[in-house]
Design a protein around this motif. Structure first.
Motif, PDB file in Angstrom:
ATOM      1  N   LYS A 233       0.837  -1.196   0.000  1.00  0.00           N
ATOM      2  CA  LYS A 233       0.000   0.000   0.000  1.00  0.00           C
ATOM      3  C   LYS A 233       0.871   1.244   0.000  1.00  0.00           C
ATOM      4  O   LYS A 233       1.851   1.356   0.728  1.00  0.00           O
TER       5      LYS A 233
ATOM      6  N   THR B  58      -4.892  -6.774  -4.939  1.00  0.00           N
ATOM      7  CA  THR B  58      -3.792  -5.850  -4.628  1.00  0.00           C
ATOM      8  C   THR B  58      -2.514  -6.185  -5.388  1.00  0.00           C
ATOM      9  O   THR B  58      -1.495  -5.537  -5.192  1.00  0.00           O
TER      10      THR B  58
ATOM     11  N   ARG C 235      -6.538  -1.146  -4.191  1.00  0.00           N
ATOM     12  CA  ARG C 235      -5.966  -0.982  -2.852  1.00  0.00           C
ATOM     13  C   ARG C 235      -6.203  -2.182  -1.954  1.00  0.00           C
ATOM     14  O   ARG C 235      -5.394  -2.487  -1.085  1.00  0.00           O
ATOM     15  N   LYS C 236      -7.343  -2.846  -2.134  1.00  0.00           N
ATOM     16  CA  LYS C 236      -7.618  -4.008  -1.304  1.00  0.00           C
ATOM     17  C   LYS C 236      -8.458  -5.008  -2.082  1.00  0.00           C
ATOM     18  O   LYS C 236      -9.098  -4.670  -3.080  1.00  0.00           O
TER      19      LYS C 236
END
Length: 443
Positions: A9, A131, A95-96
């Motif tokens: 991240k 991700t 992002r996730k």
């Protein structure tokens, strides 16, 4: 297949990703973006996408989902002999880990909105967000299409139309996978491939998937010849330099002597990313030029309108003054008769008063010289003449609408912004892109 080695991240985007993001931002900024500026002057622009779209088509169990899982190094798609993919799945990097339904997918990808016109498609469309940042996945969106079969199989939507629309309007690259074991010559697949090749032949790449399961080298050659012969029977697919690579997902527990060209698939994706970046930068320059030309046209049109309005006002003033001559003479004659010499002497002075009286005497003499029967006609003619000039003044002085001064200044500012700021940024981005492959002294 492992999903452990993924981008963390907050990872800094690479050069290509940064270029596409900045190009997208140059279009979508709230007040200075090209889309906002263009719409204000009547030009419709579309923001470039920040990723390329790779669509995979083929018969069911052709290895489309398996390839996606291998490329992203994450098990995002179910695989197996059964028809696991019955709808459209978009696989993207984010992002996730998340799964989005059809409506959420349309909010994320607004350019897919026309698919709502195909009944049932949205109900069978989803997005898988992972991700993973492996290979070039941070610059790629995969579209995994339903496995295609012949016979009595019924789809809950018009799968042919949906694939054709995505291929013609969304995809930057189309991979066609043929399974040597399953229905490699599925007529539905061949029909769709033929239709797509009419307009998108350059972006279509053909592969014999699961090539390690096709037996020995002789068996593979026979399968490939059979597929190529079937493809070349169709006019749109019968072209020179036809290529079909052999690919398979390498497995640690399985060895194969088959030549694996799966890396060439990755290289094809990288080439498409490079071409997309160049096309995006070229489109950015072209759109800047289009906006600048349009603004110049609007300013020039306004200048012409102002010049025409000036000429119209000049003509109107002339007509108005000409129309006022006769009423003015009548008015002066009537008022002059009512005033005494003393009053006129105070207003004009002695000499001007005498000249005025002499002029009035001359005019009366000329008027009385004319036959009395013509007086009425002469008065009517003079009234009509005066009316003609006055009405003419109204019509010839009509003006064209022009731009307010603030609007014209705003257009000039936006033109300068596009020509200087945006174009300079484009040059810097192009230089950053070229620096990845070209020596510094060549730039």
């Amino acid at each position: 297949m492992s999903g452990k080695s993924k981008g963390s991240k907050g990872e800094t985007p690479n050069v290509n990703e940064q270029i596409l993001r900045e190009c997208h931002q140059l279009y979508t900024e709230e007040k200075n973006g090209l889309i906002f500026i263009a719409e204000d002057i009547g030009i419709h622009l579309l923001a470039p996408r920040k990723k390329i779209t790779v669509m995979l088509i083929g018969n069911h169990s052709a290895g489309k989902s398996t390839f996606i899982n291998w490329y992203v190094e994450d098990k995002v798609q179910r695989t197996g002999v059964a028809m696991e993919t019955q709808g459209f799945t978009i696989v993207t990097s984010g992002r996730k880990r998340e799964s989005l339904t059809g409506n959420a997918t349309l909010h994320l990808y607004e350019h897919l909105q026309p698919l709502q016109n195909l009944e049932g498609v949205i109900d069978y469309m989803n997005t898988e967000v992972t991700t993973s940042k492996q290979k070039k996945f941070n610059l790629v969106n995969f579209i995994d299409t339903p496995g295609l079969v012949d016979g009595d199989m019924k789809y809950p939507f018009d799968v042919n139309k949906a694939i054709l629309w995505l291929g013609e309007n969304i995809a930057d690259l189309i991979f066609v996978f043929f399974d040597p074991i399953g229905q490699a010559l599925c007529k539905r697949t061949l029909n769709i491939v033929e239709r797509l090749s009419e307009k998108q032949a350059d972006m279509m790449k053909f592969y014999l998937s699961k090539a390690d399961d096709a037996g020995n080298e002789g068996d593979r050659q026979r399968v490939m010849m059979q597929i190529v012969q079937e493809l070349c029977k169709r006019p749109n697919l019968n072209r020179t330099a036809f290529e079909m690579g052999t690919i398979y997902v390498p497995a640690l527990q399985k060895e194969s002597t088959c030549v694996n060209q799966i890396q060439s698939v990755c290289e094809e994706i990288e080439r498409t990313i490079g071409a997309t970046i160049q096309n995006t930068l070229n489109s950015l320059e072209r759109d800047c030029g289009q906006i600048a030309v349009k603004i110049d046209e609007l300013i020039e049109q306004d200048d012409r309108a102002r010049a025409q309005n000036f000429r119209a006002r000049t003509k109107g003033t002339f007509f108005f003054l000409a129309g006022c001559v006769v009423p003015f003479i009548y008015f002066v004659a009537i008022v002059g008769d009512q005033m005494g010499n003393e009053t006129l002497r105070q207003l004009m002075g002695e000499s001007h008063m005498i000249n005025f009286r002499n002029t009035m005497v001359t005019m009366r003499s000329a008027w009385t010289y004319l036959p009395a029967s013509l007086h009425w006609y002469i008065n009517l003619f003079l009234i009509i003449l005066a009316s003609f000039f006055l009405f003419g003044a109204y019509f010839v002085s009509k003006s064209i609408s022009t731009l307010p001064r603030w609007r014209k200044n705003l257009l000039r500012e936006r033109r300068d912004h596009v020509q200087s700021t945006v174009k300079k940024r484009k040059e810097a981005l192009y230089k950053s892109y070229l620096q990845q492959s070209v020596s510094a002294h060549d730039l």
